[in-house]
Design an enzyme around this catalytic site. Structure first.
Site, short mmCIF file in Angstrom:
data_model
loop_
_atom_site.label_atom_id
_atom_site.label_comp_id
_atom_site.label_asym_id
_atom_site.label_seq_id
_atom_site.Cartn_x
_atom_site.Cartn_y
_atom_site.Cartn_z
N ARG A 1 -38.49 -24.06 12.19
CA ARG A 1 -39.25 -23.51 11.06
C ARG A 1 -39.12 -24.30 9.75
NH1 ARG A 1 -40.73 -22.21 14.88
NH2 ARG A 1 -40.81 -20.17 15.87
N SER B 1 -42.64 -12.81 11.00
CA SER B 1 -41.18 -12.66 10.91
C SER B 1 -40.70 -13.10 9.54
CB SER B 1 -40.50 -13.51 11.98
OG SER B 1 -40.79 -12.97 13.25
N GLU C 1 -37.40 -16.83 6.51
CA GLU C 1 -38.43 -17.71 7.10
C GLU C 1 -39.63 -17.77 6.16
OE1 GLU C 1 -39.27 -17.33 11.28
OE2 GLU C 1 -41.38 -17.80 10.97
#
Ligand SMILES: Cc1cc2nc3c(=O)[nH]c(=O)nc-3n(C[C@H](O)[C@H](O)[C@H](O)COP(=O)(O)OP(=O)(O)OC[C@H]3O[C@@H](n4cnc5c(N)ncnc54)[C@H](O)[C@@H]3O)c2cc1C
Length: 315
Positions: free
Chosen positions: A186, A235, A305
């Site tokens: 990520r 998320s 994130e």
């Protein structure tokens, strides 16, 4: 909950006139950003620009260099929490030429050449129809190609697994040029001052029917396990090594917690839904509360994130 944070624009009247000269109709001033994010949250940008071509983007980049103007690349806003005070400087979206997608296939490979604001939904659907193996891992991600590249978005496979070439533009080097990037979970080493303009991806070629069916079953699974019909940003926290953020958040009983109009999803604990006109402050407070509780009770420090950008504090 309504947001009351306000900040002063960095743009002078001369800046505005110059931007209008470069961008014509494609620039708006004090443009509210909530509509451009999947959370439907965010204050105004000093200037919001929708660049149509690499040459127009190069003109904007030169302006940023000359005026030392901060700028921010906005994709489809599906991984962003923009502060209630908005974003100072320029917010750049890519449109026009940057939405183009071209596919090629031969006996063994499928290659995709896509502008940075092409939607991942379209790219994945087109690539699947030619039998691009692994494309199912990128299906259902509601972002653009550029945003997904920056995030190294994915599931079991990620964008970086398929990237062949990336072209960027920046204030110090405004014309498109290829760069080499490293990809991590990520995040990537893509320079902060670079905006992705074009990407080429390569996949091994398999049976289109099998690839499409696999992608379809992943999309069905997503629908059953994620609140995709509600405003959220997917998320919120990265999965810690060897574990799942959602499992930890559920373990501390956070499902259903609320701050103002924001709620930890009862369906997927790592999602926060905007259920009733949430402000960025509501979401930020809920993120902080979840993070604190997981650390205090389970000793795990969750990392965000989603990217938090813009002005969050009252001035
Ligand atoms: C329902 C839902 C499900 C999701 N599922 C997944 C998933 O399975 N896997 C996953 O990884 N993510 C997932 N996400 C998160 C999100 O969709 C991805 O991170 C996506 O790749 C972000 O793309 P974007 O265009 O929306 O980027 P944005 O949110 O607009 O921006 C994200 C970051 O990328 C930067 N950026 C955007 N465009 C460019 C550009 N052209 N050049 C340089 N930088 C740029 C921005 O400045 C920002 O820092 C999900 C989100 C939602 C809402």
């Amino acid at each position: 909950m309504s947001a009351t944070v306000q900040s002063r624009s960095l743009l002078t009247e001369a800046d505005k006139a110059e931007l209008q000269k470069i961008c014509g109709e494609a620039v708006r001033f004090d443009e509210p950003l909530a509509a451009y994010t999947s959370w439907k949250i965010g204050g105004p940008a000093d200037a919001w620009i929708s660049a149509e071509s690499e040459s127009q983007l190069a003109g904007v980049m030169r302006f940023c260099l000359r005026r030392k103007m901060p700028w921010f690349a906005l994709g489809s806003g599906s991984n962003l929490l923009i502060g209630d005070g908005g974003i100072r400087g320029l917010v750049l979206r890519l449109a026009g030429d940057f939405t183009e997608i071209a596919l090629r296939d031969d006996a063994t490979h499928v290659t995709v050449q896509a502008g940075a604001s092409a939607s991942m939904a379209l790219v994945t659907a087109k690539a699947a129809s030619l039998g691009a193996i692994g494309i199912g891992s990128l299906a259902g991600i509601p972002g653009t190609v550029g945003g997904s590249l920056r995030m190294n978005a994915g599931t079991d496979f990620e964008m970086g697994d398929f990237v062949r070439e990336v072209w960027v533009q920046s204030p110090s080097k405004p014309e498109p040029h290829a760069v080499s990037i490293q990809y991590f979970y990520r995040h990537t080493t893509l320079a902060r001052d670079a905006i992705v303009s074009r990407v080429s991806l390569a996949f091994e070629r398999g049976d289109p029917k099998t690839v499409r069916e696999e992608m379809q079953s992943r999309l069905v699974r997503r629908k059953a396990t994620q609140p995709i019909a509600l405003p959220n940003a997917g998320s919120c926290f990265r999965n810690p090594e060897g574990d799942k953020a959602a499992r930890l958040i559920e373990a501390v009983g956070a499902k259903g917690w609320r701050e103002g109009g924001a709620e930890v999803s009862p369906l997927h604990a790592n999602f926060i839904n905007n259920v009733n006109g949430a402000s960025a402050k509501d979401v930020a407070m809920l993120l902080a509360r979840v993070r604190r509780e997981v650390y205090d009770r389970l000793g795990v420090e969750l990392q965000l994130e989603v990217h938090l950008v813009g002005v969050f504090t009252d001035e």
